[in-house]
Write an enzyme that holds these catalytic residues in place. Sequence first.
Site, PDB file in Angstrom:
ATOM      1  N   PRO A 196       0.669  -1.274  -0.220  1.00 39.79           N
ATOM      2  CA  PRO A 196      -0.071   0.113   0.137  1.00 39.79           C
ATOM      3  C   PRO A 196       1.028   1.303  -0.153  1.00 39.79           C
ATOM      4  O   PRO A 196       0.403   2.274  -0.310  1.00 39.79           O
ATOM      5  CB  PRO A 196      -0.743  -0.155   1.335  1.00 39.79           C
ATOM      6  CG  PRO A 196      -0.024  -0.963   2.187  1.00 39.79           C
ATOM      7  CD  PRO A 196       0.679  -2.042   1.338  1.00 39.79           C
ATOM      8  N   PHE A 197       2.030   1.272   0.192  1.00 41.13           N
ATOM      9  CA  PHE A 197       3.081   2.439   0.105  1.00 41.13           C
ATOM     10  C   PHE A 197       4.343   2.196  -0.701  1.00 41.13           C
ATOM     11  O   PHE A 197       5.411   2.785  -0.329  1.00 41.13           O
ATOM     12  CB  PHE A 197       3.310   2.660   1.687  1.00 41.13           C
ATOM     13  CG  PHE A 197       2.058   2.911   2.465  1.00 41.13           C
ATOM     14  CD1 PHE A 197       1.681   4.229   2.308  1.00 41.13           C
ATOM     15  CD2 PHE A 197       1.718   1.922   3.392  1.00 41.13           C
ATOM     16  CE1 PHE A 197       0.622   4.540   3.407  1.00 41.13           C
ATOM     17  CE2 PHE A 197       0.580   2.289   4.384  1.00 41.13           C
ATOM     18  CZ  PHE A 197       0.038   3.421   4.251  1.00 41.13           C
ATOM     19  N   GLU A 214       4.392  -0.022   5.073  1.00 38.99           N
ATOM     20  CA  GLU A 214       4.266   0.555   6.288  1.00 38.99           C
ATOM     21  C   GLU A 214       4.021   1.984   6.363  1.00 38.99           C
ATOM     22  O   GLU A 214       4.797   2.633   5.785  1.00 38.99           O
ATOM     23  CB  GLU A 214       5.376   0.320   7.484  1.00 38.99           C
ATOM     24  CG  GLU A 214       5.143   0.984   8.519  1.00 38.99           C
ATOM     25  CD  GLU A 214       6.276   0.471   9.659  1.00 38.99           C
ATOM     26  OE1 GLU A 214       6.100   1.034  10.817  1.00 38.99           O
ATOM     27  OE2 GLU A 214       6.955  -0.316   9.198  1.00 38.99           O
ATOM     28  N   LYS A 230       4.966  -4.162  13.615  1.00 41.24           N
ATOM     29  CA  LYS A 230       6.120  -5.301  14.244  1.00 41.24           C
ATOM     30  C   LYS A 230       5.323  -6.498  14.321  1.00 41.24           C
ATOM     31  O   LYS A 230       4.423  -6.717  14.738  1.00 41.24           O
ATOM     32  CB  LYS A 230       6.243  -4.717  15.718  1.00 41.24           C
ATOM     33  CG  LYS A 230       7.528  -3.501  15.834  1.00 41.24           C
ATOM     34  CD  LYS A 230       8.853  -4.353  15.634  1.00 41.24           C
ATOM     35  CE  LYS A 230       9.935  -3.429  15.260  1.00 41.24           C
ATOM     36  NZ  LYS A 230       9.894  -3.301  13.653  1.00 41.24           N
TER      37      LYS A 230
END
Length: 411
Positions: A196-197, A214, A230
């Site tokens: 997504p990034f 992230e 994490k």
Amino acid sequence: MAWSQQFDDVVWLDSNQYQQQYSNFDAVLAVDAFTSILTDYDGAFERLKEYQSLTKDWIFGYLSYDLKNDVEQLKSNNFDGLEFPDLYFFQPKKVFLLKGDIVEIQYLKMVDDEFETDIKAIDAFDDLTTTATQDPIKIHLRISKDEYFNKIETLLDHIKRGDIYEANFCQEFYAEGTLINPLDTYNKLNAISKPPFATFLKLNDKYLLSASPERYIKKEGTKIVSQPIKGTAKRDPDFLLDSILKNNLVADEKERSENVMIVDLVRNDLSQTAKKGTVKVEELCKIYTFDQVHQMISTITSEVEDTIHPIDIIKTTFPMGSMTGAPKISAMKIIESLEDTKRGLYSGAVGYISPSGDFDFNVVIRSILYNATNNYVSYSVGGAITAKSSPVNEYEECLVKAKAMRTVLES
């Protein structure tokens, strides 16, 4: 994307249509710098604050991990084969905002008559993009497997003494004397991961090809959102086995404790600019599934006064806790002494600040970095070390995280 390669300054941000609660655009492309800021860490945040206040326009760029030296009394003296500046942002002449089947194109006034020319040029590139061929790349390890185990044992000793609770320790994989096609390599990496990034960044001869899952931090109005990762588990093509791997991650006490520690750190960071009582954990240790891995992600939010400068929010939360450890300063000192490579842009952030002062930044992980002048290719991976960590398991987790980058470069 092919059309954009004519420019020296390019940022492409792609959500790969991943469905998430906090998203504005499916993709964004910014090209061709009108103004820019490029600096080392010394006074970097104040310079960025001044630059953003003067432009009051879209600015795109990155914050390298080594800006920690501007925030705290720290140093970065490790080997650097990539030589990226510590901070870089530019005010683009042209911004393309993609959402659904709509493309909004914003131009500075000086180039607003180039719309028709650009559309025709972009359309002409459709049938001209070709996949470049390259020889397989031989990847080297900056530290050996035995050295890695020794360094993890040293970290565990620090944890037992109470110096830290958790540390994110990273290692570099690299190749020298190497030529790659940056756009083709990015496309391959993005196709494997579909995160997504995702990010393609070009700064003259330096490139970031990122498949990051992230988000570091986002500002929308007076709401701030941070989503640290994490906890990682590999995927399996067999549905049943994949479900077991996912459920095992949910139940993994060690992975959950890693996540909770960083959530506490992020809550503390956000509280420095938040209105009293507004810091909240919206999601704790939720499992998100991507093409390569399952990830444990938490979502922390806060509200700020509209008088708070956006750069102050970034400065008080940087570097992101998911890439340092806790307590943050002690962890950064210890990992700097144990890592053999300057992190630079790796574990930094890429994103934008809008004319209204809103922003969105990813965490630079699962990424290939390339200096075309030095013919140097690098990717780094890391993991959180806690008292429950096993050196063997941590090393295997690094290999899982590195799989997509290695596959792309060695294919």
